[in-house]
Design a protein around this motif. Structure first.
Motif, mmCIF file in Angstrom:
data_model
loop_
_atom_site.group_PDB
_atom_site.id
_atom_site.type_symbol
_atom_site.label_atom_id
_atom_site.label_comp_id
_atom_site.label_asym_id
_atom_site.label_seq_id
_atom_site.Cartn_x
_atom_site.Cartn_y
_atom_site.Cartn_z
ATOM 1 N N ASP A 195 0.817 -1.210 0.000
ATOM 2 C CA ASP A 195 0.000 0.000 0.000
ATOM 3 C C ASP A 195 0.851 1.260 0.000
ATOM 4 N N LEU A 196 2.100 1.176 0.511
ATOM 5 C CA LEU A 196 2.926 2.363 0.650
ATOM 6 C C LEU A 196 4.066 2.448 -0.349
ATOM 7 N N SER A 197 4.538 1.318 -0.868
ATOM 8 C CA SER A 197 5.734 1.364 -1.701
ATOM 9 C C SER A 197 5.709 0.245 -2.726
ATOM 10 N N GLY A 198 6.670 0.329 -3.643
ATOM 11 C CA GLY A 198 6.834 -0.710 -4.641
ATOM 12 C C GLY A 198 8.278 -0.816 -5.061
ATOM 13 N N LEU A 199 8.741 -2.010 -5.342
ATOM 14 C CA LEU A 199 10.106 -2.256 -5.786
ATOM 15 C C LEU A 199 10.096 -2.766 -7.222
ATOM 16 N N GLY A 200 11.157 -2.408 -7.955
ATOM 17 C CA GLY A 200 11.238 -2.842 -9.338
ATOM 18 C C GLY A 200 12.678 -2.891 -9.802
ATOM 19 N N ILE A 201 12.864 -2.824 -11.125
ATOM 20 C CA ILE A 201 14.195 -2.912 -11.711
ATOM 21 C C ILE A 201 14.274 -1.960 -12.893
ATOM 22 N N GLY A 202 15.457 -1.363 -13.074
ATOM 23 C CA GLY A 202 15.650 -0.422 -14.167
ATOM 24 C C GLY A 202 16.842 -0.814 -15.028
ATOM 25 N N PHE A 203 16.717 -0.564 -16.325
ATOM 26 C CA PHE A 203 17.778 -0.857 -17.298
ATOM 27 C C PHE A 203 18.123 0.449 -18.012
ATOM 28 N N TYR A 204 19.419 0.796 -18.047
ATOM 29 C CA TYR A 204 19.845 2.092 -18.574
ATOM 30 C C TYR A 204 21.001 1.893 -19.547
#
Length: 827
Positions: free
Chosen positions: A793-802
């Motif tokens: 409800d407060l946060s979310g985690l993910g992944i990024g590609f740059y």
């Protein structure tokens, strides 16, 4: 104040309109709750009107021409009254909910007739939106309470006879009273006569563009004297239902009356009736089409065919099965294309809290009166703030509230005031509330000081773990000045840092303040710094500070003054004398061939403008609070350095500019842009130059370069890879939210980022032992982030590609890639 009170009483004097014959009453459900905006037609002729927010209605029937009334409401069975049924003094019409659930609608080829109505309403939005008016004013009276619906409880008695609990008594056994589980009984008894919380508020809103202010004139809260609860009244829902996005609580929902909504919402004409003037009022239900990937609403609205304006609307978030928040609004015509809200309702079901399986419910009822669409207002008499809350708003509360109520409080409301006031006094709830408010601002209150939570512990690569203490005096010592003191110790650099400051509030209305202080602290070498640019915390994705590896130790004394000149425009002037030591083995070689050094003195005057024309501010007894950070926001800062003051050895001119903008699109989600530029006209040490917003770690091991992504940094650019005396960076982020992919329990946010930087360094030979790589060729970076793959409800985690490309790409392809952990918080 006496003038205002007198005006209120004159404006709200009792005005009775007696009629010889009238049919009036109230439409309720089978629980006795009033149903808002029920369509009522006369004599089956489609002529009629709608009930109000509470279900009340009234018809004049002097000629006795009304023979029957038909009551229709979405989701309820239609009821008709006629003959003797209409002769009661006040009718109570009970509508029964339909037993069958709403079936899925099958859309067949052809034109949906509701689309014509919706498109007409969308075309007239700007004309009908009350907030498009150049000026208006009104007063409002609001009730807000939290309660339990104890009617749904089984109020069992708490004692029974023993003979009723067993099959039969033994021979010679006497009957007796037996205690049983009485929790439902006790709860029913307790909350049948009082609420958990009750509040009344009177506000006056005055608008003459560009100024818009709503002032809390009076408020009364059960158990508390603090006026801060008044913010609930104005911030719970959008004032009108015409914006592309409707605010309910802290969320924004796509308005069914928005461009292209017929492709996103399913509309159905549910009912219609004719007015006395010959116009038609259409009732249209709406709900999002399946898997459309946006935060939508479901409900119904009534449209007037004369102006295609909203007559009333009721809505609730479509995704929440338990419908935690529902809102209702009612409008009245004040002339062609002049429809104005006259009442608001909101019901909030607090399902996260439960007692005996029963959840409390928060209820808001707000009435608008004394509406003036052409008031004689002077902008200079209207506060710069969006909301103004005075400590004195309770002083005349009782007399003002009596004038605005229109009816006396019922026994439950009066009991709530009495009971909660006594509990508050016994438990010292007012003091506990002050502590909670102070904590929400990042401080722990203790007597006449506040302890700064953000200064207790930090971490970065230069200091390692940093423990500290920061305190400031609060209003218990004085509301007009603050004394601040802070100290911290880094366990890696083994250095103490300290800061002392004295600040005076000269004029709170225009936020005029002055301050002076002394500081020993570390700052990023060549960092882009602008006064009053709010520093983010770790939970706001401000991770790059952890990994910065090049710092300056700064000792400085300073004096400043600042004020809000006009709405949204802040000006500050700071005189600063500082000694900077660039840590490490960096050396700056002056142009006169004198020996290199890494310690320098600067005497400078910094002038800064910050302009946020759409930012919403509240003036409160606790200072100015930001209600909503509107965009765009601009900063412009000019530094003038003076040689010969103390040991200062540099004359210089530095100009910095920053702009931020966010835009919510119906089709593409949120677009955000940031532009930052800086220029120094003289050759200066690295401490006064610009390195850029980098967040890349240098390592031959690729796994060691993985760290947490920052929302506003170059993820593939190494720290201190470049040094510039002219610098420009542009960042664009497109957050599609869950528009591209959305399922009930899985709605990741897909985001695209593009960043560019370009710069120049005139005299790289003057800087030793620090990278002076040129940015004369532009730097490009693009990325794809899959955010909220794991979410709460407060946060979310993910992944990024740059990926880094263009003239500044690295020889080894693998070195141009970066993979980072990402996070998104809801606040």
């Amino acid at each position: 104040m006496i003038r205002i009170i007198t005006a209120f009483f004159l404006a709200f004097c009792f005005n009775a309109n007696l009629s010889a014959q009238a049919i009036k009453g109230k439409v309720v459900d089978d629980q006795g709750k009033g149903l808002p905006f029920v369509n009522i037609t006369i004599n089956n002729e489609r002529r009629g009107t709608s009930g109000d927010l509470d279900g009340n209605f009234e018809f004049s029937n002097e000629d006795g021409g009304i023979k029957s009334l038909q009551f229709s409401y979405i989701g309820f069975e239609t009821t008709t009254l006629s003959g003797e049924s209409l002769k009661a003094n006040k009718l109570v019409v009970v509508l029964k909910e339909k037993s069958t659930a709403l079936e899925e609608v099958t859309v067949v080829p052809g034109i949906n007739p509701a689309h014509r109505l919706i498109n007409n309403a969308i075309a007239m939005k700007k004309l009908n939106d009350p907030e498009e008016l150049e000026s208006f004013s009104y007063f409002s009276y609001s009730k807000f309470w939290v309660t339990f619906n104890v009617d749904s409880l089984d109020p069992r008695i708490d004692t029974v006879k023993l003979s009723d609990r067993i099959d039969s008594l033994a021979v010679g056994q006497e009957d007796s009273i037996v205690k049983i589980d009485s929790s439902n009984f006790e709860m029913h008894q307790f909350f049948s006569s009082k609420h958990l919380f009750f509040m009344e508020t009177i506000t006056e809103r005055r608008v003459k563009k560009p100024r818009d202010n709503e002032r809390v004139l009076a408020q009364k809260t059960s158990g508390f004297k603090s006026p801060m609860f008044s913010l609930i009244v104005t911030q719970l829902q959008s004032f009108s239902f015409y914006g592309d996005f409707i605010g309910i609580g802290d969320e924004k929902y796509l308005n069914p009356l928005s461009k292209g909504s017929t492709n996103r919402y399913l509309f159905i004409i549910e009912d219609s009736l004719f007015t006395e003037e010959g116009d038609t009022i259409f009732t249209v239900s709406f709900r999002p089409r399946l898997n459309r990937g946006f935060k939508g609403l479901k409900g119904a609205l009534s449209l007037h065919s004369g102006d295609w304006a909203i007559v009333n609307v009721r809505a609730t978030p479509s995704e929440d099965e338990n419908s935690p928040i529902s809102i209702r609004q009612e409008y009245r015509s004040f002339g062609q294309h002049k429809w104005f809200p006259i009442s608001f309702e909101a019901d909030i079901f607090l399902n996260s809290i439960s007692i005996n399986t029963l959840a409390p419910q928060a209820i808001l009822r707000r009435k608008i009166s004394n509406i003036n669409l052409n008031p004689n207002l002077n902008t200079k008499d209207i506060s710069l703030a969006e909301i103004s809350i005075d400590e004195e708003s309770s002083e005349f509360a009782d007399s003002l509230l009596q004038a605005f109520r229109g009816e006396t409080l019922d026994s439950t409301e009066l009991n709530t005031y009495s009971f909660i006031d006594s509990v508050s006094q016994a438990e010292d709830l007012e003091k506990k509330l002050q502590i909670l408010i102070t904590l929400s601002r990042g401080y722990i209150p203790y007597k006449w000081i506040n302890i700064d939570i953000n200064k207790l512990m930090n971490y970065n690569r230069a200091e390692g773990f940093r423990l500290g203490l920061g305190i400031e005096t609060n209003d218990k010592l004085s509301p007009w000045f603050r004394i601040r003191a802070a100290g911290a110790y880094g366990f890696l650099d083994k250095l103490w840092k300290q800061n002392y400051e004295l600040e005076f509030d000269l004029n709170k209305e225009i936020n005029l303040k002055t301050w002076a202080g002394f500081q020993d602290e570390i700052y990023e070498t060549s960092g882009l710094t602008i006064p009053y640019l709010r520093k983010g915390t770790i939970i706001e994705n401000n991770y790059r500070r952890i990994f910065i590896n090049q710092w300056d130790y700064v000792r400085r004394t300073y004096y400043g003054i600042s004020s809000n000149i006009v709405p949204g425009l802040n000006y500050s002037l700071i005189a600063n004398y500082e000694r900077r030591e660039t840590l490490g083995n960096y050396q700056f070689l002056p142009s006169d061939n004198s020996p290199g050094q890494n310690i320098y003195d600067f005497a400078e005057l910094r002038s800064t403008l910050r302009y946020a024309p759409n930012e919403k501010i509240a003036e409160t007894p606790y200072g100015q609070l930001t209600l909503e950070g509107g965009y765009p926001i601009f900063w412009l800062s000019y530094n003038r350095g003076f040689e010969g003051i103390g040991e200062s050895g540099f004359n210089y001119d530095i100009l910095q500019f920053r702009a931020e903008y966010k835009h919510m699109s119906l089709r593409f989600g949120e677009s955000s842009f940031k532009i930052e530029a800086a220029k120094s006209w003289q050759d200066l040490p690295a401490a006064k130059l610009f390195t850029g917003s980098s967040n890349g770690l240098e390592s031959t091991n690729y796994a060691d370069r993985i760290n947490a992504a920052d929302r506003n940094s170059f993820e593939t650019m190494a720290f201190n890879e470049f040094l510039n005396d002219e610098y420009l960076e542009i960042m664009w982020r497109q957050d599609f939210k869950s528009l591209l992919f959305r399922r009930k329990d899985f709605a990741p946010h897909i985001e695209i980022v593009n960043r560019m930087a370009i710069g120049n360094l005139r005299s790289p030979q003057q800087h030793l032992n620090l990278s002076t790589k040129s940015l004369s060729q532009p730097y490009f970076e693009s990325g794809l982030e899959l955010n909220r793959l794991l979410s709460s409800d407060l946060s979310g985690l993910g992944i990024g590609f740059y990926y880094r490309y263009g003239a500044q790409s690295l020889p080894e392809p693998i070195d141009n890639f970066a993979i980072k952990l990402t996070s998104k918080f809801v606040f």
